[in-house]
Design an enzyme around this catalytic site. Sequence first.
Site, mmCIF file in Angstrom:
data_model
loop_
_atom_site.group_PDB
_atom_site.id
_atom_site.type_symbol
_atom_site.label_atom_id
_atom_site.label_comp_id
_atom_site.label_asym_id
_atom_site.label_seq_id
_atom_site.Cartn_x
_atom_site.Cartn_y
_atom_site.Cartn_z
ATOM 1 N N ASP A 77 3.550 73.793 22.521
ATOM 2 C CA ASP A 77 4.216 73.840 21.217
ATOM 3 C C ASP A 77 3.275 74.168 20.061
ATOM 4 O O ASP A 77 3.745 74.564 18.994
ATOM 5 C CB ASP A 77 4.887 72.487 20.916
ATOM 6 C CG ASP A 77 6.168 72.311 21.703
ATOM 7 O OD1 ASP A 77 6.875 73.312 21.872
ATOM 8 O OD2 ASP A 77 6.440 71.189 22.151
ATOM 9 N N HIS B 4 -0.288 66.005 26.641
ATOM 10 C CA HIS B 4 0.711 66.406 27.639
ATOM 11 C C HIS B 4 0.649 65.446 28.808
ATOM 12 O O HIS B 4 -0.430 64.959 29.157
ATOM 13 C CB HIS B 4 0.431 67.838 28.130
ATOM 14 C CG HIS B 4 1.600 68.441 28.836
ATOM 15 N ND1 HIS B 4 1.860 68.194 30.168
ATOM 16 C CD2 HIS B 4 2.591 69.250 28.390
ATOM 17 C CE1 HIS B 4 2.966 68.841 30.506
ATOM 18 N NE2 HIS B 4 3.428 69.491 29.448
HETATM 19 N N1 ACO Z 1 -1.706 62.523 19.123
HETATM 20 C C1 ACO Z 1 -2.493 61.428 19.161
HETATM 21 N N2 ACO Z 1 -2.739 60.740 20.276
HETATM 22 C C2 ACO Z 1 -2.184 61.201 21.413
HETATM 23 C C3 ACO Z 1 -1.378 62.330 21.446
HETATM 24 C C4 ACO Z 1 -1.141 63.007 20.238
HETATM 25 N N3 ACO Z 1 -0.379 64.104 20.205
HETATM 26 N N4 ACO Z 1 -0.961 62.548 22.698
HETATM 27 C C5 ACO Z 1 -1.482 61.590 23.440
HETATM 28 N N5 ACO Z 1 -2.223 60.760 22.661
HETATM 29 C C6 ACO Z 1 -2.960 59.580 23.067
HETATM 30 C C7 ACO Z 1 -2.030 58.379 23.053
HETATM 31 O O1 ACO Z 1 -2.024 57.728 21.808
HETATM 32 C C8 ACO Z 1 -2.631 57.533 24.136
HETATM 33 O O2 ACO Z 1 -3.826 56.964 23.634
HETATM 34 P P1 ACO Z 1 -4.227 55.481 23.973
HETATM 35 O O3 ACO Z 1 -4.452 55.493 25.468
HETATM 36 O O4 ACO Z 1 -5.440 55.276 23.158
HETATM 37 O O5 ACO Z 1 -3.057 54.638 23.586
HETATM 38 C C9 ACO Z 1 -3.068 58.560 25.177
HETATM 39 O O6 ACO Z 1 -3.339 59.751 24.444
HETATM 40 C C10 ACO Z 1 -1.998 58.841 26.229
HETATM 41 O O7 ACO Z 1 -0.838 59.294 25.569
HETATM 42 P P2 ACO Z 1 0.628 58.979 26.007
HETATM 43 O O8 ACO Z 1 1.566 59.194 24.868
HETATM 44 O O9 ACO Z 1 0.679 57.644 26.678
HETATM 45 O O10 ACO Z 1 0.824 60.099 27.114
HETATM 46 P P3 ACO Z 1 2.165 60.529 27.741
HETATM 47 O O11 ACO Z 1 1.818 61.296 28.940
HETATM 48 O O12 ACO Z 1 3.103 59.404 27.897
HETATM 49 O O13 ACO Z 1 2.822 61.461 26.606
HETATM 50 C C11 ACO Z 1 3.240 63.256 25.186
HETATM 51 C C12 ACO Z 1 2.695 62.810 26.550
HETATM 52 C C13 ACO Z 1 4.587 62.598 24.920
HETATM 53 C C14 ACO Z 1 3.456 64.746 25.223
HETATM 54 C C15 ACO Z 1 2.238 62.876 24.106
HETATM 55 O O14 ACO Z 1 1.021 63.520 24.331
HETATM 56 C C16 ACO Z 1 2.745 63.176 22.697
HETATM 57 O O15 ACO Z 1 3.499 62.369 22.147
HETATM 58 N N6 ACO Z 1 2.365 64.341 22.094
HETATM 59 C C17 ACO Z 1 2.843 64.714 20.794
HETATM 60 C C18 ACO Z 1 4.225 65.343 20.864
HETATM 61 C C19 ACO Z 1 4.193 66.713 21.496
HETATM 62 O O16 ACO Z 1 3.415 67.569 21.139
HETATM 63 N N7 ACO Z 1 5.128 66.918 22.439
HETATM 64 C C20 ACO Z 1 5.257 68.187 23.157
HETATM 65 C C21 ACO Z 1 4.751 68.052 24.540
HETATM 66 S S1 ACO Z 1 4.797 69.573 25.421
HETATM 67 C C22 ACO Z 1 6.404 69.767 25.767
HETATM 68 O O17 ACO Z 1 7.174 68.879 25.924
HETATM 69 C C23 ACO Z 1 6.908 71.108 25.831
#
Ligand code: ACO
Length: 375
Positions: A312, A261
């Site tokens: 979620d 998140h």
């Molecule tokens: N699975 C694997 N790795 C993850 C995940 C995940 N679900 N979420 C974050 N990470 C990792 C990223 O790969 C990144 O790692 P790195 O630094 O080694 O490259 C680090 O954690 C930071 O993640 P970002 O994607 O840059 O974080 P951001 O704040 O931009 O994104 C997001 C947040 C989009 C929610 C992300 O966590 C994600 O894509 N999650 C999966 C989709 C999801 O569940 N979305 C629902 C969110 S809640 C909502 O909207 C109601």
Amino acid sequence: MIEVLDGLKDVIACETKISRIELVDGKAILEYRGYDIRDLAKNSCYEEVAYLLLYGELPKKYELQDFRIELAERRELPPQIIGLLTHLPQYTHPMVVLRTSISYLGSLDRLKDLKTREENLEKSKNLIAKIPTIIAYYHRIRIGKNLIPPTLELSHSANFLYMLNGLEPSRIAEKALDADLILHAEHELNASTFAARIAASTLADMYACVVAATGTLMGPLHGGAAQEVMKMLREVATPRRAEEYVKKKLEKGEKLMGFGHRIYKSIIDPRSEILRDLAIELAKKGNPIWFEISEAIAENAYKYKKLLPNVDFYSASVYANLGIPDDLFVNMFAMGRISGWLAHIIEQYESNKLIRPRAKYVGETERVYVPIENR
Ligand code: ACO
């Protein structure tokens, strides 16, 4: 030097009185209008929370009663919308149907551009009341079943399950859906709410703002994740396979849906804790397998990448045990979030400043135009 804040991370884009998220001493506080979501999820009902978000105060008993009646009386759809639901191809995703129907509702509202407080609340009540009917009716139409008209007798949540399945839900199912909708109702400047506020800042009508929000919610990095979580639970199929699945997915650099998140990084999303409790309760009465797989995935997501579940993640096993089809999960999110979107749209209208950030240009400059025959 212009600093680009990728994804507007940590940017404070506006003031709001609708919800507060704060991370204090390793714990997340999430309040709607100053009330802790744990209290609301435990003690309130969706109608009361929608009222709180729209009006800023908890209703008195008679106010809640009136609000419930007002919503219930607005549940039925105009015939044009039922016609639309009947004519859309049956393979249309229910979120596309919802987005299109909201747009159509806007075209039917001759007062769509009127933005007095009274008119904004009128439109809000209409949208909150009609969205569950749009979802349930489309589902019944696509599976070839008769439409079950809404009833005035049931609550917002119970009536939805009744229209969807044709049976009055148990008290446990009604309470669980109520809590789920409350937890999804509002979350500050998430992507879909921000989209709604951007549209509102141009003084676009309320339907246009909600269409923008609905379109934004659909993406798998936002509300679309709920359906993807269920896909993952089905793929994993048994808790024994969870470790291998998580490991492989992370090794390939892929994202695990329902984890991570923008705000809750090393602190757990408080909504996911409450949803986990709900999932446990429903698993005891229904099918425990979805919760068991979820637990095994969560354990390994933490073990291999310290990933924590978001709102979620446990919603999926909650919805599965409520008998909600997988491709309606995002619609359920929208059905809850609509009251938060509307509260933000009204807040934006009432203290408006056009939202128009800048971009840092990184392309080529001062190029000489070449006539087409010379390229
Ligand atoms: N699975 C694997 N790795 C993850 C995940 C995940 N679900 N979420 C974050 N990470 C990792 C990223 O790969 C990144 O790692 P790195 O630094 O080694 O490259 C680090 O954690 C930071 O993640 P970002 O994607 O840059 O974080 P951001 O704040 O931009 O994104 C997001 C947040 C989009 C929610 C992300 O966590 C994600 O894509 N999650 C999966 C989709 C999801 O569940 N979305 C629902 C969110 S809640 C909502 O909207 C109601």
